[in-house]
Design a protein around this motif. Sequence first.
Motif, PDB file in Angstrom:
ATOM      1  N   MET A 124      56.296   1.075  37.995  1.00 51.54           N
ATOM      2  CA  MET A 124      55.208   1.803  37.063  1.00 51.54           C
ATOM      3  C   MET A 124      53.819   1.907  37.841  1.00 51.54           C
ATOM      4  SD  MET A 124      55.647   0.366  33.309  1.00 51.54           S
ATOM      5  CE  MET A 124      56.587  -1.201  33.465  1.00 51.54           C
TER       6      MET A 124
ATOM      7  N   ASN B  10      40.332   2.635  38.596  1.00 50.33           N
ATOM      8  CA  ASN B  10      39.700   2.704  37.118  1.00 50.33           C
ATOM      9  C   ASN B  10      40.798   3.083  36.297  1.00 50.33           C
ATOM     10  OD1 ASN B  10      40.499   5.282  37.973  1.00 50.33           O
ATOM     11  ND2 ASN B  10      38.216   5.973  38.324  1.00 50.33           N
ATOM     12  N   GLN B  11      42.003   2.872  36.540  1.00 48.76           N
ATOM     13  CA  GLN B  11      43.197   3.109  35.481  1.00 48.76           C
ATOM     14  C   GLN B  11      43.090   2.236  34.430  1.00 48.76           C
ATOM     15  OE1 GLN B  11      46.314   1.208  35.258  1.00 48.76           O
ATOM     16  NE2 GLN B  11      45.538  -0.043  36.697  1.00 48.76           N
ATOM     17  N   LEU B  12      43.448   2.117  33.328  1.00 45.23           N
ATOM     18  CA  LEU B  12      43.503   1.017  32.281  1.00 45.23           C
ATOM     19  C   LEU B  12      44.856   0.441  32.048  1.00 45.23           C
ATOM     20  CD1 LEU B  12      41.160   3.140  29.565  1.00 45.23           C
ATOM     21  CD2 LEU B  12      40.512   1.329  31.298  1.00 45.23           C
ATOM     22  N   LEU B  13      46.034   1.028  32.407  1.00 40.82           N
ATOM     23  CA  LEU B  13      47.072   0.735  32.212  1.00 40.82           C
ATOM     24  C   LEU B  13      47.442  -0.683  32.573  1.00 40.82           C
ATOM     25  CD1 LEU B  13      49.984   1.326  30.533  1.00 40.82           C
ATOM     26  CD2 LEU B  13      50.753   2.446  32.808  1.00 40.82           C
ATOM     27  N   PHE B  14      47.173  -0.994  33.775  1.00 48.92           N
ATOM     28  CA  PHE B  14      47.604  -2.422  34.183  1.00 48.92           C
ATOM     29  C   PHE B  14      46.090  -3.071  34.614  1.00 48.92           C
ATOM     30  CE2 PHE B  14      51.273  -0.052  35.329  1.00 48.92           C
ATOM     31  CZ  PHE B  14      52.168  -0.647  34.884  1.00 48.92           C
ATOM     32  N   GLN B  15      45.846  -4.155  34.147  1.00 47.65           N
ATOM     33  CA  GLN B  15      44.686  -4.828  34.617  1.00 47.65           C
ATOM     34  C   GLN B  15      45.157  -5.883  35.821  1.00 47.65           C
ATOM     35  OE1 GLN B  15      41.714  -6.361  31.481  1.00 47.65           O
ATOM     36  NE2 GLN B  15      42.955  -8.343  31.903  1.00 47.65           N
TER      37      GLN B  15
END
Lengths: 985, 368
Positions: free
Chosen positions: B65, B78-83
Amino acid sequence: MPGKLKAKIVAGRHLPVMDRASDLTDAFVEVKFGNTTFKTDVFPKSLNPQWNSEWFKFEVDDEDLQDEPLQITVLDHDTYSANDAIGKVYIDIDPLLSCEAATVISGWFPIYDTIHGIRGEINVLVKVDLFNDLNRFRQSSCGVKFFCTTSIPRCYRVALVHGFVEELVVNEDPEYQWIDRIRTPRASNEARQRLISLMSGELQRKIGLKVLEMGGNAVVGYLQCFDLEGESGLVVRAIGTACTLDKLTSLHTIPTLTDGCVCSPGRPVFSEDPPHPLSGPPTPLRTLPSSSPPPFSPSKPCSRQSSSSDTDLSLTPRIGKTSPPSSPSPPLSAPFLIPSQKLTEFPIFTLTCFPPGFLVHVGGVVSTRSVKLLDRIHNPDEPETRDAWWEEIRQEIKSHAKALGCHAVVGYSESTSICEEVCILSASGTAAMLNPRFMREGCLDTGGSDHRFEDASPPSCGFVHIPYDEFNMPFPAQLTYCYHCRRQKVPDVLFTTIDLPAEAEVTGKGCLIQARLCRTKKKAQGEVNATSISNLLPFMEYELHTQLMNKLKLRSMNALFGLRIQISVGENMLLGLASATGVYLSALPAPGGIQIAGKTPSDLSYDQHISTMQKRIDDTIAKNKELYNIHPPECIEEVVGSPIPDRQRSSRLFRSTSESSDELSELDLSHGKKDAFVLEIDDTDAVEDIQSLLTDAPIPAGFYSCNTEVMPGIYNWTSGLQMFTSVRVYRLSNANLTNQGLNKIFTDLCENLLKSLYFKLRSMIPCCLCHLNFTVAVPEEELIQVRGHTYLSTPLQSWSGENEEQLQFSMELCGESTISNNQPTAKPSVSSSERCSPLPEGRSRSLRSTRSLPCGAPVTVVKMTPLSFLPGTRIVKYLGIINMFFIRETTSLREEGGVSGFLHSFIAEVFAMVRAHVAALGGNALVSYSMKECVFMENPNKNQAQCLINVSGDAVIFIRESDQEAIPPLLSSRQTSSTGADGTT
Amino acid sequence: MSVELDVFVVNTTIMDEEVYQLWLDGYTVNDAVKVRMEGGVLEGCDASAEVLHSDTMDQYRTFQMCERLLHSPVKLANQLLFQIPPHRQTMLIERYYAFDSVFVREVLGKKLSKGTKKDLDDVSAKTGVTLKSCRRQFDNFKRVFKVVEELKGPLVENIRKHFLLSDNLARDYAAIVFFANNRFETGKKKLHYLTFQDFAFCAGQLINNWTVGALGESLRSAFVFSDNMVEDMDVDLEKEFLQDLKELKILITDRDLLDQHKSLVCTALRGKTKAFNEMEANFKNLSRGLVNIAAKLTNTKDVRDFFIDLVEKFIEPCRSDKWTAGDMRLYLTHYTNSAHVLDTFKHQVVWDRYMGVIKSCILKMYHD
């Protein structure tokens, strides 16, 4: 028009390519609230559009503000054909309606599509201008704060507890409407998401109204669930505890705010708090002078009456809930006092953690289950039938509690399990005596129980003293004098659904105890099915109870906390899973061992078999004693054979218990009269029992686990690290399994899940898995779904030998400070231990620097935890409740990595959306997180799958304990920081 | 009984670096489980192979993923799916873009085309790197190539900015891009002894000195990254410079100049090296070799053969004469410097620009 909602669409990023030819997207945004829609301009040919729109203004009723979500749709403009939707964002604006929560929602939100998942992000700004509506007959309840947390939230103190609130709304499930046949799956999913969002909003508003009616300003322990009943509808229901909370910052000013008429001259309100709430003079039951403060008042004065000349209400016996509460009311009672009949209806509290002194005695677990047929609901679109069901259940719970000599139920929760048209409604809680000091008058049915408040019980053992009358015990139990104070009677074993009270004294450490059970049942329809399930239930309860008891004894423990028994119904089986945290309460007697007795002692080999088994059991007990460090001081065994009449007790006899002795039988059947617990292995069942008892894999060294908020026996927490969610579905290959076979499989499933957790976290030891909870379901025939989530915390390494000392310290703190800023957790010890060690943060980090999170994590990092707090940190602000419902569907299951890949990415997406909402509210953590629902359906032949997830929690801002010196301005107003008892919040 | 579905999701994505490496190396889940078992991961744990398998699957899924995001590392931040904590992000990116030197040696200088990709199974068989890993590495090269191809400004900086790579890795990628763009021949047998790092060093020299961007190098370092004035790219050799190189031919075509050059160099070298006799005897040949390479560089074909020519025309003769590395340095230093003293030789600047690179390349390449 009492509200103006304003929204601004700033920008988008990472949008998907919608135009294959140009590899770009012409995106625009529709912003919809209620029936009003605004649109932004099209931002052509970009995957990172900058709309920078004007402020879209919606003038709406506050009723709508509470019910409706703000709906943002991102679309791709197409000149020739219909615009393609990229995805949506639903924003719940409820947090903006309370003046104490968030003031603006601003941030990046994932754009979500129920078919494609997350497709880029959008930056949105939302504000609300609210004009107060003073109309008494209004339908909105803006300003009532909601908390999922089942304890008093950490920056508040409780002024009054009003009692139980519940509400239930029903609607037709869009998935079962005729139109679903012709619309796209996407439209259907969106209709469902929207409907549930609306229903949740409505439910919250209605509960808020009830709270306002009671004179409260908050709901704590708010538990919302939805039941997908299928054809008969979609039910969203919620329960909670109405409270009046005061923000701690306003503490200093409270004395001046107190209504002059009720405050004794010259006595500030706070001086009345005795250093030890349970010792000292009888605590009078105070009533709310209730000048019915305006519901919007953020700092409701602490209006408890402190007059010492007050009528001591608690001395007035009142028997039965129908007794008029007005008779003992003091003359000072304000005119707006709400009739209390409604409140006495359910003296039930969803809280599991209490301010010290709140809990006087604990009776034991009360639970009830009821099997209903959904297709028999006369008017499925109306809530009446379901209301009646739940009312019936709550009444039963209440009568159980009464039978245990208790006037209230705490740690209360409700759940359902639905399979086709059969629905099992379950409720459970802990019967308890509460200190009426915290209660709204009339909230508790305190009839006849008054004298117990006079007992000068030490706080560390008072709660285990029996609330019922020893001459008239509701069930056979063995009583001894309390091992702590030696003055009161205590039972030999105590089961509860609440968290371990902070003041409780524990020997050794606690551990997670699970009982698992699987029972086959014949496939059947309607009434026959319901009857067979009803018949099975008591046996399952009994067996689970026996298992728990055995496992408890095997670990040399004598009490269970956080007990949660879940029974799930499937087409051809019933699953039962009981989880609890076992502890050795120092005040209770040491548990006897387990003795195995055979029925046919003539056979020599049989005897041998028994003696080897006995030896194994004895060995295990000895090993467990070491493992959990249980070395109680040797006590003189003084089993109270003949009850010695107590001076106080002899004066009165307990009230009638005739009403419910039979109902309780299933709860405590296995309380034997003998000291040692005897297992008779006269049949194969018992052999199985013992086998399963011994085959429970021991927890690996370095791991501790519990299903409560804090690990009993370990008090020095450092920062928590991680939250884990695990979902597993197993297919039973053989449908013709026996009960034993199924049991074995089910036990293995649970054990394997635990083993997986231990394995994954092997590098983190020593660590503690807190709030380790499993949920089981039977989604389809031959499928078992087990869902677990837990929170990992790492304690400091040197905890041995400090327990006693630290406990003392925390008790001191409890005594000194006011009631509400002492949360019954181990937090005081945290601060004390951290103060002692020079570099607690650094120390723990250096132990496992490879895995831990960075200390100076950027603001955008949002932590999630099922606990109501984050170890090593302090919550400074609650921003509002997060309650989100998502559906995800796919028609390309294989391409998305099969069912596991599909669900994995969906859960990751849900987390991402939750984090984004918390961050947009300005928060950095979600506490009391729970995934209430995870319904997964698949059709591999069609390459399809669908999943529904419901998550909730409280968005908060936390700061690290170690940071608090660094930012004193934020905290200067807090009394806690000035008194140095800072760890207590 | 079989496990139908098994997922494990964390709020802050955790990943086992060992499993990540196995995934990057192209191991299947089953093979990875085997490797982990042999590595003793289960020792001291009461866990079965089943548990290990489930854990490996979980991690593999997470990596899969993440892979989409790793293709544009800037998004990862800056994506939000994975911290993912920042230092973990750095690790993920760095490892994802790391490559095997045996693999890169095979494709260095080849066109990053579909055709080459099709031949990766041969490369895989030859190098022992799994095909999956080969593909990832190849795609990485291609992705970086495509992105920087369009960009202005210094190559290394561009790569570092767009792929958030460490300085060293960015330099390696610059070399790969540079080689792929100029299609330098590196696969000939005579070049086999050279490592990727040798080539990468040479590429760095060429980029820094012979490209259009190189001219602005001094300016560039003065105005850190504000390089809008540098209009052209780092990936092509400067045409004008290549033209100018033709002028160097005078060093070998003019007999007087050649003799003069030789005597100057010999005077300087005499008594300083054991290989003096060989140097004196071979001077004309060696000089002709180097100058001819320079003169031919206007031909794309000859640019491709730049390294093979260096080896054939210069390194091999010296090696057969058993020059030491010190001899080589001494010779090249005096060979370069002596040209400045030649009165009739007017192309000092071009000479320095040429010989500076040649000298450091040869010194790097002169080993066994």
